[in-house]
Design a protein around this motif. Sequence first.
Motif, mmCIF file in Angstrom:
data_model
loop_
_atom_site.group_PDB
_atom_site.id
_atom_site.type_symbol
_atom_site.label_atom_id
_atom_site.label_comp_id
_atom_site.label_asym_id
_atom_site.label_seq_id
_atom_site.Cartn_x
_atom_site.Cartn_y
_atom_site.Cartn_z
ATOM 1 N N GLU A 1 0.851 -1.188 0.000
ATOM 2 C CA GLU A 1 0.000 0.000 0.000
ATOM 3 C C GLU A 1 0.890 1.242 0.000
ATOM 4 N N ARG A 2 0.316 2.365 -0.376
ATOM 5 C CA ARG A 2 1.079 3.617 -0.372
ATOM 6 C C ARG A 2 1.626 3.865 1.034
ATOM 7 N N VAL A 3 2.845 4.354 1.122
ATOM 8 C CA VAL A 3 3.467 4.552 2.436
ATOM 9 C C VAL A 3 2.734 5.645 3.217
ATOM 10 N N VAL A 4 2.137 6.590 2.518
ATOM 11 C CA VAL A 4 1.150 7.513 3.095
ATOM 12 C C VAL A 4 -0.017 7.574 2.119
ATOM 13 N N HIS A 5 -1.160 8.058 2.558
ATOM 14 C CA HIS A 5 -2.363 8.150 1.716
ATOM 15 C C HIS A 5 -2.783 6.767 1.192
ATOM 16 N N ALA A 6 -2.652 5.739 2.039
ATOM 17 C CA ALA A 6 -2.932 4.375 1.570
ATOM 18 C C ALA A 6 -4.413 4.173 1.277
ATOM 19 N N VAL B 1 -9.387 11.703 -10.337
ATOM 20 C CA VAL B 1 -9.111 12.294 -9.025
ATOM 21 C C VAL B 1 -9.095 11.189 -7.980
ATOM 22 N N ARG B 2 -8.114 11.250 -7.088
ATOM 23 C CA ARG B 2 -8.113 10.307 -5.960
ATOM 24 C C ARG B 2 -8.085 11.107 -4.662
ATOM 25 N N PHE B 3 -9.078 10.835 -3.801
ATOM 26 C CA PHE B 3 -9.134 11.428 -2.466
ATOM 27 C C PHE B 3 -8.598 10.393 -1.487
ATOM 28 N N VAL C 1 -1.109 17.420 -6.966
ATOM 29 C CA VAL C 1 -1.180 16.487 -5.843
ATOM 30 C C VAL C 1 -1.335 17.303 -4.562
ATOM 31 N N GLY C 2 -2.592 17.597 -4.234
ATOM 32 C CA GLY C 2 -2.861 18.519 -3.133
ATOM 33 C C GLY C 2 -3.557 17.855 -1.969
ATOM 34 N N ASN C 3 -3.942 18.680 -1.023
ATOM 35 C CA ASN C 3 -4.660 18.242 0.177
ATOM 36 C C ASN C 3 -5.891 19.115 0.391
ATOM 37 N N ASN C 4 -6.710 18.755 1.394
ATOM 38 C CA ASN C 4 -7.864 19.593 1.735
ATOM 39 C C ASN C 4 -7.489 20.648 2.770
ATOM 40 N N LYS D 1 12.241 16.444 6.513
ATOM 41 C CA LYS D 1 11.563 16.029 7.748
ATOM 42 C C LYS D 1 10.358 15.129 7.478
ATOM 43 N N PHE D 2 10.040 14.863 6.213
ATOM 44 C CA PHE D 2 8.815 14.100 5.925
ATOM 45 C C PHE D 2 8.831 12.703 6.547
ATOM 46 N N PRO D 3 9.944 11.959 6.407
ATOM 47 C CA PRO D 3 9.951 10.645 7.065
ATOM 48 C C PRO D 3 9.712 10.777 8.576
ATOM 49 N N ALA E 1 -0.767 6.627 -10.256
ATOM 50 C CA ALA E 1 0.485 7.126 -9.671
ATOM 51 C C ALA E 1 0.610 8.618 -9.992
ATOM 52 N N PHE E 2 0.518 9.422 -8.947
ATOM 53 C CA PHE E 2 0.611 10.879 -9.134
ATOM 54 C C PHE E 2 2.040 11.335 -8.876
ATOM 55 N N HIS E 3 2.341 12.502 -9.397
ATOM 56 C CA HIS E 3 3.677 13.049 -9.176
ATOM 57 C C HIS E 3 3.662 14.563 -9.374
ATOM 58 N N GLY F 1 11.764 18.123 -2.335
ATOM 59 C CA GLY F 1 11.873 16.725 -1.920
ATOM 60 C C GLY F 1 10.768 15.877 -2.513
ATOM 61 N N ARG F 2 9.592 16.480 -2.687
ATOM 62 C CA ARG F 2 8.490 15.726 -3.286
ATOM 63 C C ARG F 2 8.833 15.340 -4.730
ATOM 64 N N LEU F 3 9.554 16.222 -5.399
ATOM 65 C CA LEU F 3 9.886 15.939 -6.806
ATOM 66 C C LEU F 3 10.694 14.652 -6.927
ATOM 67 N N PHE F 4 11.426 14.320 -5.869
ATOM 68 C CA PHE F 4 12.157 13.048 -5.864
ATOM 69 C C PHE F 4 11.238 11.905 -5.430
ATOM 70 N N SER F 5 10.483 12.140 -4.356
ATOM 71 C CA SER F 5 9.812 11.040 -3.668
ATOM 72 C C SER F 5 8.758 10.310 -4.508
ATOM 73 N N TYR F 6 7.977 11.074 -5.276
ATOM 74 C CA TYR F 6 6.832 10.441 -5.944
ATOM 75 C C TYR F 6 7.253 9.494 -7.060
ATOM 76 N N LEU F 7 8.396 9.792 -7.671
ATOM 77 C CA LEU F 7 8.886 8.882 -8.703
ATOM 78 C C LEU F 7 9.461 7.634 -8.031
ATOM 79 N N THR G 1 8.898 6.314 -5.063
ATOM 80 C CA THR G 1 8.014 5.404 -4.317
ATOM 81 C C THR G 1 7.315 4.405 -5.243
ATOM 82 N N GLN G 2 7.089 4.801 -6.496
ATOM 83 C CA GLN G 2 6.348 3.897 -7.405
ATOM 84 C C GLN G 2 7.183 2.666 -7.753
ATOM 85 N N ILE G 3 8.498 2.796 -7.641
ATOM 86 C CA ILE G 3 9.353 1.671 -8.016
ATOM 87 C C ILE G 3 9.105 0.494 -7.075
HETATM 88 FE FE1 HDD Z 1 2.795 13.384 -0.483
HETATM 89 C C1 HDD Z 1 1.343 10.567 -1.664
HETATM 90 C C2 HDD Z 1 -0.145 15.115 -0.939
HETATM 91 C C3 HDD Z 1 4.187 16.169 0.966
HETATM 92 C C4 HDD Z 1 5.763 11.815 -0.372
HETATM 93 N N1 HDD Z 1 0.950 12.923 -1.150
HETATM 94 C C5 HDD Z 1 0.546 11.702 -1.591
HETATM 95 C C6 HDD Z 1 -0.821 11.763 -1.993
HETATM 96 C C7 HDD Z 1 -1.245 13.047 -1.790
HETATM 97 C C8 HDD Z 1 -0.114 13.779 -1.261
HETATM 98 C C9 HDD Z 1 -2.620 13.588 -2.055
HETATM 99 C C10 HDD Z 1 -1.638 10.591 -2.509
HETATM 100 C C11 HDD Z 1 -1.589 10.514 -3.999
HETATM 101 C C12 HDD Z 1 -2.469 9.382 -4.482
HETATM 102 O O1 HDD Z 1 -3.687 9.479 -4.301
HETATM 103 O O2 HDD Z 1 -1.916 8.440 -5.036
HETATM 104 N N2 HDD Z 1 2.126 15.238 0.002
HETATM 105 C C13 HDD Z 1 0.921 15.790 -0.369
HETATM 106 C C14 HDD Z 1 0.933 17.203 -0.085
HETATM 107 C C15 HDD Z 1 2.139 17.491 0.468
HETATM 108 C C16 HDD Z 1 2.894 16.261 0.503
HETATM 109 C C17 HDD Z 1 -0.222 18.148 -0.377
HETATM 110 C C18 HDD Z 1 2.684 18.802 0.930
HETATM 111 C C19 HDD Z 1 2.336 19.936 0.452
HETATM 112 N N3 HDD Z 1 4.616 13.882 0.209
HETATM 113 C C20 HDD Z 1 5.000 15.093 0.750
HETATM 114 C C21 HDD Z 1 6.421 15.072 1.018
HETATM 115 C C22 HDD Z 1 6.882 13.836 0.629
HETATM 116 C C23 HDD Z 1 5.731 13.110 0.127
HETATM 117 C C24 HDD Z 1 7.204 16.220 1.605
HETATM 118 C C25 HDD Z 1 8.259 13.238 0.662
HETATM 119 C C26 HDD Z 1 9.359 13.866 0.813
HETATM 120 N N4 HDD Z 1 3.422 11.495 -0.887
HETATM 121 C C27 HDD Z 1 4.704 11.099 -0.825
HETATM 122 C C28 HDD Z 1 4.927 9.701 -1.356
HETATM 123 C C29 HDD Z 1 3.488 9.296 -1.774
HETATM 124 C C30 HDD Z 1 2.671 10.513 -1.406
HETATM 125 C C31 HDD Z 1 5.642 8.785 -0.432
HETATM 126 C C32 HDD Z 1 2.931 7.977 -1.274
HETATM 127 C C33 HDD Z 1 2.308 7.289 -2.441
HETATM 128 C C34 HDD Z 1 2.701 8.085 -3.586
HETATM 129 O O3 HDD Z 1 3.434 9.153 -3.183
HETATM 130 O O4 HDD Z 1 2.461 7.841 -4.753
HETATM 131 O O5 HDD Z 1 5.779 9.717 -2.431
#
Ligand code: HDD
Length: 756
Positions: free
Chosen positions: A124-129, A163-165, A198-201, A212-214, A390-392, A410-416, A418-420
Amino acid sequence: TNPLKRAADKVADALQGGPQGPEDGIPGKPGPKTPPVAEPTDPHEPFPPKPDQTGPDTVSPTGQPTGADQARMAQSGSYLTNAQGTRLYDTDHSLKAGPRGPVLLQDHHLREKVMHFDHERIPERVVHARGAGAHGVFRSYGTAANVTKAAFLAEDVETPVFVRFSTVLGSRGSSDTVRDTRGFATKFYTSEGVFDLVGNNIPVFFIQDAIKFPDVIHAGKPHPDREIPQAQSAHDTFWDFVTLHTEAAHHTLWNMSDRGIPRSYRTMEGFGVHTFRLVNAAGQTTLVKFHWKPKLGVHSLVWEEAQIINGVDPDFHRRDLADAIEAGAYPQWEFGIQTFPDTPDQTFEGIDLLDPTNIVPEELAPVQPIGLLTLDRNPSNFFAETEQVAFHVGHLVPGIDITDDPLLAGRLFSYLDTQITRLAGPNFPQIPINRPHAPVNDMLRDGFHQTAVHRGAAPYRPNSLDGGCPFTAGADLGAYVETPVRVPEATKVREAPESFSDHFSQPRRFWLSMSPPEREHIIGAYTFELGKCYEVAIRERALQVLANIDPELCAGVAAGLGLPAPEPTVPLADVQPSPALSQVGRTWPTDGRIIGILTGPDGDLDGVRAVRQAVLDGGMVPLIVAPVGGTLGDGADALTVQRTYATARSVEFDAVLVAGTPGVGADAYGARDAKAGQPTAGAATPDPRVGLLLGEAFRHGKAIGAAKGGEAALEAAGIPLDAPGVIAGDTATGVLSELTRLLGAHRVWERFPSAA
Ligand code: HDD
């Protein structure tokens, strides 16, 4: 004669006089300067495959699509086969040496079936599972065309979206209505490639730097020893982190507000959080923050409701989204931008735009609508679409660029990356839900789960073998060209800028913007969460953070915890409220809101029939609740019971109407008429479940109506008929119009004690 051969010859000619061999120079001395290579410039088809290189067939000799076209083949055809296409005569019995004998290892079907099952789950996704998704369409108004050249934001362009919530902390199987931030991730399949927002509410984030994300996620996830609590921030490690990193104070306050428990995905705002940079056709840049504004308004649950729903219907938000789309009540959001001049200091009205813990109040920079999102299709397969999407944040299109927000970097690195792990290799863009709708012509090759059968011999450029293709494009031909932003001369440091050190003025603005009932909810939420922490030192530290935000907030929580309220350690920020942040005081459409109509066999069935129709005519959803299932009344006019006292709970309804005597429930609560299946008329004891339902609806600030004897049920539940938001009337339809008016405000806010 062959045009492709001619093209290849042309390229070969162009290459004449290219790099010089070493014999041209004198040994030991520098040779002549290498002239630039003349690259092929005319596009050509690559050489056709040789006759013996036709690739896998997609059509069988009998004209059937073959397994190579898996997307179309899946779950079709009349006969069960194994994965190799061989028909099977039995899939329920292992191959055995006699009916009572041992199972044979040679049973390929058994081994294949179990092997595949064993690997059905992916990490499952490490966050937003936990999440739910939907397809839709985005139509742009064209109002952003002066600030961005993005083709999908030109006037009246329609772009397909997915869209994925999601919730952030919980596992895939956790509950929907936990107190948490919600993800709001949108994939725009634009004509220029995929753009993901890739936003939040919640418009701010816990931390200012991705490094600091981890840490923040380790703190928020369950404790590592017993793996509890699930999907909660109400535990020591979370509060330890957010009180030691005071930059988290703002996001935490939003979480403790009603925003942390949305009523529905359909009633959530969405935010891009970071400041982005838009680029127009003239190359001018503008800084922006992205917003999604729900057409139905921003609405939340109250905490008790959220907790009850976690048990009663853990899929509450997922169900609500899917049901609404299936019913044709398509959720809509207006897309908007706040714009700021792209000045060298990247601030606006003293607010640092690169600090993701900051908002810019809408009163200072209004949100300008630029398009409309409509979700109108449910996924057909959860795994294929919602799980594999897979969003990025790095999926950008020309006209949209990033800024130097260190969280975004840091997000620009993480999303690519994590999918691996999650999607098991680098070819996840080929999964159907992730495929761009623009043509793809990359030079990425091979790897796990490669499904493309690439043609051509030269996946590099320039080349002279595949007709010179592919060429690079340049901005005039739609290439993504990074904005040439000046990078200031600087010394390498691991530091944040001084402007990132104001952690309290923004949360103070949020607090000051809340109405009395919203403040009461916030105090309740902090008191609950901190009350779940074992360490007193953490509670005390949290109170210190609150004291630095606002003394009233701190005093309220301290009283609930039974601890002294500390004095602030910093001067209270002098900020103005932003009324746009409050969810109270506005009127919204009531489309799709759910009205529970309580009745019974002795109820006012004509009235119920009429009010049910009136609810439907008003674009809302009526649900008839009766003591037991089946129908009420006879013949063609019979009303179907949709919820019974056993299956109904107040949390499902936005407003409740008691039409006539609701009657008593099943055997345990009163005598039943054996023939009708319904309780006998006039059975004396009121059903306690009706009392519970009405009592909860009352406590949760919901509009309650009664007609034709329904008043007695309210009185039995201890609900004063003259309380705010309680309407008694002669006819159910008459009561409904007042209920609908109240629903426009979402809740009867006057009913919360702070409003008194
Ligand atoms: Fe993230 C997933 C939103 C900071 C690393 N993030 C993820 C998803 C959302 C966000 C909506 C779920 C996407 C989906 O439905 O597949 N994240 C945010 C927002 C942030 C944020 C709004 C700050 C403004 N995230 C953030 C940081 C890092 C990550 C700082 C790492 C350094 N986020 C991830 C991830 C995830 C993820 C580990 C888990 C699954 C995925 O990416 O595809 O890479």
